[in-house]
Design a protein around this motif. Structure first.
Motif, short mmCIF file in Angstrom:
data_model
loop_
_atom_site.label_atom_id
_atom_site.label_comp_id
_atom_site.label_asym_id
_atom_site.label_seq_id
_atom_site.Cartn_x
_atom_site.Cartn_y
_atom_site.Cartn_z
N SER A 1 -6.34 -4.28 -4.61
CA SER A 1 -5.12 -3.56 -4.91
C SER A 1 -4.63 -3.82 -6.48
CB SER A 1 -4.22 -3.58 -3.59
OG SER A 1 -4.28 -3.57 -2.67
N TRP B 1 -6.17 -0.03 4.08
CA TRP B 1 -6.44 0.72 2.47
C TRP B 1 -7.22 2.14 3.10
CZ3 TRP B 1 -11.61 1.51 1.31
CH2 TRP B 1 -12.33 0.55 1.40
N ILE C 1 0.80 -1.42 0.24
CA ILE C 1 -0.05 -0.08 -0.10
C ILE C 1 1.00 1.19 0.56
CG2 ILE C 1 -1.85 1.64 1.26
CD1 ILE C 1 -3.48 -0.97 -0.02
N ASP D 1 2.38 1.97 -3.04
CA ASP D 1 1.45 2.18 -4.26
C ASP D 1 0.86 3.52 -4.32
OD1 ASP D 1 -1.09 2.03 -6.53
OD2 ASP D 1 -2.34 1.79 -4.30
#
Length: 419
Positions: free
Chosen positions: A182, A299, A132, A135
């Motif tokens: 994801s 998230w 995460i 990202d």
């Protein structure tokens, strides 16, 4: 080459994607003391028939995964090589048999199954946290998509190879769904929309099996974003409505706020100013009501806040052609965005340049566009596309202006000397 339909059927029965089968085979190889070097490309070569007879170690791993000989998976031995070689029970084969008897439930030896517990779920979530963070720094990379898919495969491998309580099984399905979501978002972000649709199909079924409404919200909210980026507002509104109507959106104002904010961005595509303003008002009200101390999925905590709400408002008003309002939201978002959100900052800055250009402020618009870092976030597919659109709009609006020349020279210099 002849397609390996037997392997394809066995993968479908087991629920494996190419990346997930690669991870399952690698898990066996690592357990046997070897490097896990199988990739989704390796699996693709098996499926297409390009590789008709895998390496001995890979065959042994595949046989352990599917509990059948390689020839029953559609593989064809080379001439003169036995289909089931008589390999002595070396330390390697004993270790492999032990690993799969305890982790898959295959009756290879009278050994108890491995117990999968909350610590295994936490280990997966720790890996997910790293993904995460990557990202939100860079986003859209195919490596992030691949890593997320591999994590989903790892979760499903644990699901298939061990005993667990119903709660842990639900958590593993939830992990697999969240990781696949994801991968879906990375594909959307990277403009790989066909791949995103495949991930959505997979993630939505896993989410149902998990029974976790937070993950179902995320997946359907991502679907709304997918269709928004594909300029399919009717589908986007329908998908986002699924997310907004889930119980979690009624119970937690933070989820409700995100659902309303994304609805506003979609309404921007329809040209409905009233709907945009109404949705943004609901989003702001819900965000004010949200308890910042309530426990939520990583998230959601990783990206949604006032800065993201402003960014979605910016997107909505850009679509409406209300450039003055869009610029105001852009400045508010940039003032609030967290330092680690490098990709988000680049996207917001690029949108700000569009808003300034829409108002005829050529010099500030070009200066804003030039301020977007060229590497690595400047290489992000969404940023590149938006900057290209900016350049095209600038040339149409003022083809001979000094600002246009400045932009053209900057683009040429960037292409000659990439950082």
């Amino acid at each position: 080459m002849e397609e390996n339909l037997s392997l394809k059927e066995r993968m479908a029965e087991a629920g494996f994607t190419q990346a997930e089968l690669a991870e399952a085979v690698n898990a066996d190889l690592r357990a046997a003391g070897y490097e896990g070097s199988v990739s989704d490309r390796t699996v693709r070569n098996w499926l297409t028939g390009k590789t008709r007879w895998p390496h001995r170690r890979q065959r042994a791993a595949l046989e352990a995964v599917f509990n059948c000989p390689a020839v029953e998976m559609g593989f064809v031995p080379r001439r003169g090589e036995p289909s089931s070689p008589d390999i002595p029970a070396t330390e390697e084969t004993v270790l492999r048999r032990h690993f799969f008897s305890v982790s898959t439930g295959v009756a290879l030896a009278p050994v108890a199954q491995q117990r999968v517990g909350a610590s295994d779920v936490q280990r997966l979530l720790s890996k997910f946290a790293v993904l995460i963070a990557s990202d939100h720094r860079y986003g859209g990379k195919i490596t992030i998509e691949t890593q997320a898919s591999a994590l989903a495969g790892e979760a499903l491998s644990l699901q298939a190879r061990g005993t667990a309580s119903q709660r842990v099984r639900g958590a593993l399905y939830g992990c697999a769904a969240s990781f696949t979501s994801s991968a879906m978002w990375a594909a959307i972000d990277g403009r790989r929309f066909d791949a995103a649709q495949r991930h959505f199909d997979r993630a939505s079924s896993l989410a149902v099996m998990s029974g976790d409404p937070t993950i179902q919200f995320r997946i359907w909210s991502h679907a709304g974003s997918l269709y928004r980026h594909l300029a399919r507002p009717a589908d986007a509104l329908a998908a986002n409505d699924v997310a907004r109507n889930l119980p979690i959106a009624r119970r937690d104002p933070m989820f409700a706020s995100l659902g309303h904010a994304r609805h506003a961005a979609i309404h921007g595509l329809t040209g409905d100013t009233r709907a945009v303003r109404q949705a943004l008002g609901h989003a702001q009200d819900a965000l004010r009501q949200a308890d910042p101390n309530e426990q939520r999925p990583m998230w959601l905590n990783a990206f949604y806040d006032q800065a993201e709400l402003e960014n979605l408002a910016l997107a909505a008003y850009l679509s409406l052609g209300n450039y003055e309002e869009a610029e105001a939201h852009a400045h508010r978002s940039l003032a609030l965005v967290r330092p680690e959100m490098r990709r988000t900052r680049a996207i917001t800055t690029t949108r700000l340049a569009h808003a300034q250009l829409g108002q005829g402020d050529l010099e500030p618009a070009v200066a804003t566009a030039i301020s977007v870092p060229t590497d690595p976030v400047g290489q992000h597919p969404r940023v590149l596309g938006m900057l290209s659109d900016f350049g095209n709009a600038l040339h149409i609006a003022a083809p001979k202006s000094p600002s246009t020349r400045t932009w053209t020279e900057y683009v040429h210099a960037s292409q000659r000397n990439p950082q």
